[in-house]
Design an enzyme around this catalytic site. Sequence first.
Site, PDB file in Angstrom:
ATOM      1  N   TYR A 189       0.858  -1.184   0.000  1.00  0.00           N
ATOM      2  CA  TYR A 189       0.000   0.000   0.000  1.00  0.00           C
ATOM      3  C   TYR A 189       0.889   1.226   0.000  1.00  0.00           C
ATOM      4  CZ  TYR A 189      -3.486   3.434   1.480  1.00  0.00           C
ATOM      5  OH  TYR A 189      -4.303   4.530   1.564  1.00  0.00           O
TER       6      TYR A 189
ATOM      7  N   ASP B 102       9.450   3.293   0.317  1.00  0.00           N
ATOM      8  CA  ASP B 102       8.316   3.839   1.070  1.00  0.00           C
ATOM      9  C   ASP B 102       8.481   3.383   2.514  1.00  0.00           C
ATOM     10  OD1 ASP B 102       5.952   4.402   2.331  1.00  0.00           O
ATOM     11  OD2 ASP B 102       4.659   3.671   0.717  1.00  0.00           O
TER      12      ASP B 102
ATOM     13  N   LYS C 134       3.689   8.824   9.178  1.00  0.00           N
ATOM     14  CA  LYS C 134       3.307   8.161  10.427  1.00  0.00           C
ATOM     15  C   LYS C 134       4.150   8.570  11.636  1.00  0.00           C
ATOM     16  CE  LYS C 134       0.421   4.824   8.257  1.00  0.00           C
ATOM     17  NZ  LYS C 134       0.481   3.957   7.117  1.00  0.00           N
TER      18      LYS C 134
HETATM   19  C1  LIG Z   1       0.004   4.565   5.707  1.00  0.00           C
HETATM   20  C2  LIG Z   1       0.861   4.382   4.500  1.00  0.00           C
HETATM   21  C3  LIG Z   1       0.857   5.301   3.443  1.00  0.00           C
HETATM   22  C4  LIG Z   1      -0.127   6.450   3.379  1.00  0.00           C
HETATM   23  O1  LIG Z   1       0.041   7.372   4.400  1.00  0.00           O
HETATM   24  P1  LIG Z   1      -1.188   8.364   4.775  1.00  0.00           P
HETATM   25  O2  LIG Z   1      -0.627   9.273   5.816  1.00  0.00           O
HETATM   26  O3  LIG Z   1      -2.295   7.476   5.251  1.00  0.00           O
HETATM   27  O4  LIG Z   1      -1.568   9.079   3.533  1.00  0.00           O
HETATM   28  C5  LIG Z   1       1.766   5.136   2.418  1.00  0.00           C
HETATM   29  N1  LIG Z   1       2.637   4.105   2.417  1.00  0.00           N
HETATM   30  C6  LIG Z   1       2.666   3.193   3.406  1.00  0.00           C
HETATM   31  C7  LIG Z   1       3.680   2.101   3.379  1.00  0.00           C
HETATM   32  C8  LIG Z   1       1.771   3.288   4.468  1.00  0.00           C
HETATM   33  O5  LIG Z   1       1.765   2.353   5.422  1.00  0.00           O
END
Ligand SMILES: *Cc1c(COP(=O)(O)O)cnc(C)c1O
Length: 430
Positions: free
Chosen positions: A146, A241, A269
Amino acid sequence: MQDTSRSATWFERARHVIPGGVNSPARSFRAVGGDPPIVMARGEGAYFFDVDGHRYIDYLAGFGPLVLGHAHPRVLDAIRQAAADGAMWGTPAPFEILLAERLVHDVEGLDQVRLTTTGTEAVMSAIRLARAFTGRSVVVKFEGAYHGHSDGMLVKAGSGASTVGTQDSLGVPAGVVQDVISLPYNDVEILTRTMDQIGDQVACILAEPIVGNMGIVPPREGYLQAMRDAAHKVGALLIFDEVITAFRFGYGAVGPALGVVPDLYAMGKIIGGGLPAGAYGGRFDVMQYVSPLGGMFQAGTFAGNPLSSSAGLATLDVLREDQPYARMEQLAETLEQGILQAAHDYGQTITINRAGSALTVFFGPQAVYDYDTAKQADGGQFARFHQLMLAQGIYLAPSRFEALFVSAAHQPSDIDETIEACRKSFAQMA
Ligand SMILES: *Cc1c(COP(=O)(O)O)cnc(C)c1O
């Protein structure tokens, strides 16, 4: 049965004015049997409390950010102090500069960084930057990962090496995703073959260095290295990411800790300390393309806002001083062993993937190393497990594709209580 009348009433109100009653679909309980989700009122350390006053041991951690648990006093102080001076100004400000300096100092390979408001924007912008820098359009990503909810990232797996992606969501035009290719994770062969075929069109390889979004799936030995080699061989960039992983498994990013520094990072996060935040950055020469220096436009009214920046900075301060990682990992390992023992004692066939303080329980016998194997785990069994744990005051993410996060606020007694609840759950499931 617990009385959840106020929670149910609140949620009923939510359903009238918010689609599905939730502001993000992952909060719904549809994937775990469809009961109304619990409406929370308050958090404190490792616990949160619903509007009916029930206490839950929290393994959701806000889907990752709450590495210090809820309402950490130092983070609260930082937010209060920042708020007292006005929430934002739309000008350069010390807190954002301090956070940027800290990230650049503590994340290897991060020469410059641009703060954003969400992880979604961080990934979206890193991709735009990789496309701007290389002058190419194709993004190679991995099935089951994701990367936020931008149009281009809502792409399901293509099945073959160079199969073009199809959309996961209505409303995403085919044109947007035709340059996005999804490959199975942990398969060097397919990655190498794909890059041999179309490498000259590839702007970037985008990956979570430890996957957190099909459940926890660590990379096989040498896999991250293979990604970097495959990207650099054709002049493409490697983007990690690290929205979940940065500062979760150790102080800093996890790519370098596993021996591979990417060209660009996306983060989020934890670096916002529980407030909305994201960041992208990396190689100095690449970052010179970002507007206003270069021609890659990217912006944000709330980007680097003082509250998020100071909450993030306070969180990083505490993490750096306390270094809670070994302790968190040890608690997670105790939890893992306890759950495995319970499964053994009550005849449940499970597989646990754990990386540091994060783990996922898969119901099934098979090893989970990519999205296909993750999907083979039994969703019905997980739903039952989720319900039984919740009834005993243990809050797990409401999906079999998420992680349990142990935070710095969890105590050994919380882990014991969780294992005991797990034993009772498995006994009832047997
Ligand atoms: C949570 C997440 C996102 C998106 O972050 P948001 O602050 O919800 O937009 C992107 N990449 C990864 C790996 C994530 O876990």
